[in-house]
Design a protein around this motif. Sequence first.
Motif, PDB file in Angstrom:
ATOM      1  N   LEU A  72       0.827  -1.213   0.000  1.00 40.87           N
ATOM      2  CA  LEU A  72       0.000   0.000   0.000  1.00 40.87           C
ATOM      3  C   LEU A  72       0.858   1.258   0.000  1.00 40.87           C
ATOM      4  O   LEU A  72       0.570   2.212  -0.717  1.00 40.87           O
ATOM      5  CB  LEU A  72      -0.936   0.013   1.213  1.00 40.87           C
ATOM      6  N   TYR A  73       1.892   1.252   0.802  1.00 42.87           N
ATOM      7  CA  TYR A  73       2.761   2.428   0.865  1.00 42.87           C
ATOM      8  C   TYR A  73       3.415   2.679  -0.498  1.00 42.87           C
ATOM      9  O   TYR A  73       3.424   3.811  -0.993  1.00 42.87           O
ATOM     10  CB  TYR A  73       3.831   2.270   1.944  1.00 42.87           C
ATOM     11  N   ASP A  74       3.952   1.623  -1.096  1.00 46.06           N
ATOM     12  CA  ASP A  74       4.584   1.764  -2.411  1.00 46.06           C
ATOM     13  C   ASP A  74       3.588   2.278  -3.459  1.00 46.06           C
ATOM     14  O   ASP A  74       3.927   3.128  -4.285  1.00 46.06           O
ATOM     15  CB  ASP A  74       5.172   0.432  -2.878  1.00 46.06           C
ATOM     16  N   ALA A  75       2.363   1.779  -3.408  1.00 45.77           N
ATOM     17  CA  ALA A  75       1.341   2.218  -4.368  1.00 45.77           C
ATOM     18  C   ALA A  75       0.961   3.679  -4.142  1.00 45.77           C
ATOM     19  O   ALA A  75       0.669   4.402  -5.093  1.00 45.77           O
ATOM     20  CB  ALA A  75       0.108   1.336  -4.262  1.00 45.77           C
ATOM     21  N   ALA A  76       0.982   4.118  -2.888  1.00 49.95           N
ATOM     22  CA  ALA A  76       0.601   5.500  -2.573  1.00 49.95           C
ATOM     23  C   ALA A  76       1.571   6.510  -3.172  1.00 49.95           C
ATOM     24  O   ALA A  76       1.166   7.602  -3.560  1.00 49.95           O
ATOM     25  CB  ALA A  76       0.517   5.688  -1.063  1.00 49.95           C
ATOM     26  N   ILE A  77       2.834   6.145  -3.276  1.00 52.45           N
ATOM     27  CA  ILE A  77       3.833   7.098  -3.764  1.00 52.45           C
ATOM     28  C   ILE A  77       4.281   6.823  -5.198  1.00 52.45           C
ATOM     29  O   ILE A  77       5.000   7.619  -5.782  1.00 52.45           O
ATOM     30  CB  ILE A  77       5.065   7.140  -2.826  1.00 52.45           C
ATOM     31  N   ARG A  78       3.817   5.745  -5.766  1.00 53.52           N
ATOM     32  CA  ARG A  78       4.214   5.370  -7.130  1.00 53.52           C
ATOM     33  C   ARG A  78       3.397   6.138  -8.165  1.00 53.52           C
ATOM     34  O   ARG A  78       2.244   6.452  -7.957  1.00 53.52           O
ATOM     35  CB  ARG A  78       3.991   3.866  -7.306  1.00 53.52           C
ATOM     36  N   GLU A  79       3.994   6.411  -9.296  1.00 49.64           N
ATOM     37  CA  GLU A  79       3.287   7.036 -10.412  1.00 49.64           C
ATOM     38  C   GLU A  79       2.993   5.969 -11.458  1.00 49.64           C
ATOM     39  O   GLU A  79       3.893   5.398 -12.050  1.00 49.64           O
ATOM     40  CB  GLU A  79       4.126   8.155 -11.022  1.00 49.64           C
ATOM     41  N   TYR A  80       1.712   5.719 -11.666  1.00 50.16           N
ATOM     42  CA  TYR A  80       1.272   4.754 -12.662  1.00 50.16           C
ATOM     43  C   TYR A  80       0.972   5.480 -13.972  1.00 50.16           C
ATOM     44  O   TYR A  80       0.586   6.650 -13.951  1.00 50.16           O
ATOM     45  CB  TYR A  80       0.019   4.015 -12.163  1.00 50.16           C
ATOM     46  N   PRO A  81       1.107   4.814 -15.091  1.00 48.14           N
ATOM     47  CA  PRO A  81       0.923   5.468 -16.400  1.00 48.14           C
ATOM     48  C   PRO A  81      -0.530   5.542 -16.851  1.00 48.14           C
ATOM     49  O   PRO A  81      -0.872   5.161 -17.951  1.00 48.14           O
ATOM     50  CB  PRO A  81       1.737   4.566 -17.332  1.00 48.14           C
ATOM     51  N   TYR A  82      -1.403   6.030 -15.988  1.00 44.19           N
ATOM     52  CA  TYR A  82      -2.804   6.169 -16.366  1.00 44.19           C
ATOM     53  C   TYR A  82      -2.973   7.380 -17.268  1.00 44.19           C
ATOM     54  O   TYR A  82      -2.306   8.391 -17.098  1.00 44.19           O
ATOM     55  CB  TYR A  82      -3.685   6.355 -15.140  1.00 44.19           C
ATOM     56  N   PRO A  83      -3.922   7.318 -18.181  1.00 48.98           N
ATOM     57  CA  PRO A  83      -4.149   8.451 -19.082  1.00 48.98           C
ATOM     58  C   PRO A  83      -4.734   9.680 -18.387  1.00 48.98           C
ATOM     59  O   PRO A  83      -4.590  10.780 -18.861  1.00 48.98           O
ATOM     60  CB  PRO A  83      -5.122   7.902 -20.123  1.00 48.98           C
ATOM     61  N   ILE A  84      -5.388   9.499 -17.238  1.00 50.51           N
ATOM     62  CA  ILE A  84      -6.000  10.619 -16.521  1.00 50.51           C
ATOM     63  C   ILE A  84      -5.178  10.893 -15.267  1.00 50.51           C
ATOM     64  O   ILE A  84      -5.021  10.021 -14.420  1.00 50.51           O
ATOM     65  CB  ILE A  84      -7.461  10.303 -16.141  1.00 50.51           C
ATOM     66  N   SER A  85      -4.656  12.093 -15.135  1.00 46.12           N
ATOM     67  CA  SER A  85      -3.764  12.394 -14.024  1.00 46.12           C
ATOM     68  C   SER A  85      -4.457  12.338 -12.672  1.00 46.12           C
ATOM     69  O   SER A  85      -3.813  12.113 -11.649  1.00 46.12           O
ATOM     70  CB  SER A  85      -3.108  13.760 -14.219  1.00 46.12           C
ATOM     71  N   ASP A  86      -5.770  12.540 -12.611  1.00 50.47           N
ATOM     72  CA  ASP A  86      -6.479  12.485 -11.334  1.00 50.47           C
ATOM     73  C   ASP A  86      -6.413  11.100 -10.705  1.00 50.47           C
ATOM     74  O   ASP A  86      -6.567  10.957  -9.504  1.00 50.47           O
ATOM     75  CB  ASP A  86      -7.952  12.874 -11.512  1.00 50.47           C
ATOM     76  N   GLU A  87      -6.209  10.081 -11.513  1.00 53.23           N
ATOM     77  CA  GLU A  87      -6.129   8.721 -10.988  1.00 53.23           C
ATOM     78  C   GLU A  87      -4.976   8.573 -10.003  1.00 53.23           C
ATOM     79  O   GLU A  87      -5.054   7.803  -9.068  1.00 53.23           O
ATOM     80  CB  GLU A  87      -5.968   7.715 -12.127  1.00 53.23           C
ATOM     81  N   PHE A  88      -3.885   9.298 -10.218  1.00 52.46           N
ATOM     82  CA  PHE A  88      -2.736   9.169  -9.330  1.00 52.46           C
ATOM     83  C   PHE A  88      -3.100   9.560  -7.915  1.00 52.46           C
ATOM     84  O   PHE A  88      -2.864   8.842  -6.971  1.00 52.46           O
ATOM     85  CB  PHE A  88      -1.569  10.046  -9.798  1.00 52.46           C
ATOM     86  N   SER A  89      -3.690  10.736  -7.760  1.00 53.15           N
ATOM     87  CA  SER A  89      -4.003  11.212  -6.419  1.00 53.15           C
ATOM     88  C   SER A  89      -5.105  10.387  -5.781  1.00 53.15           C
ATOM     89  O   SER A  89      -5.083  10.151  -4.581  1.00 53.15           O
ATOM     90  CB  SER A  89      -4.363  12.691  -6.445  1.00 53.15           C
TER      91      SER A  89
END
Length: 115
Positions: A72-89
Amino acid sequence: MNIFLSAELAYSISARDQKNLENCISMALICGLPHDFSVALCQIMKDEWHLSHEDIVTIIEIQKYIEGVDCLYDAAIREYPYPISDEFSALGIKCVYALKTLGNPSTRRWMGTGV
């Protein structure tokens, strides 16, 4: 049903079948989660071949999978290549809430003593 879902999850991961993974997660959330789901899903949390990261966080939180804290911690700070930037936050916030729900000494290490 749990044996079927576990087998489908294993297939989805080995075949890197995004659609089947999504279907498998949906069925598990509706029909009940096999105990081994969180273990397998944590293993693919960093993978970019699927878009089910938020669903994985939900399952870890529902199952209160304490061993998933680092995932969970790694996923919280990782940047995934989603097309919509809101998905990251959204994913990061969801991970923080899941860490808070788990609320054990491991989560306190990541989030400070306020958990």
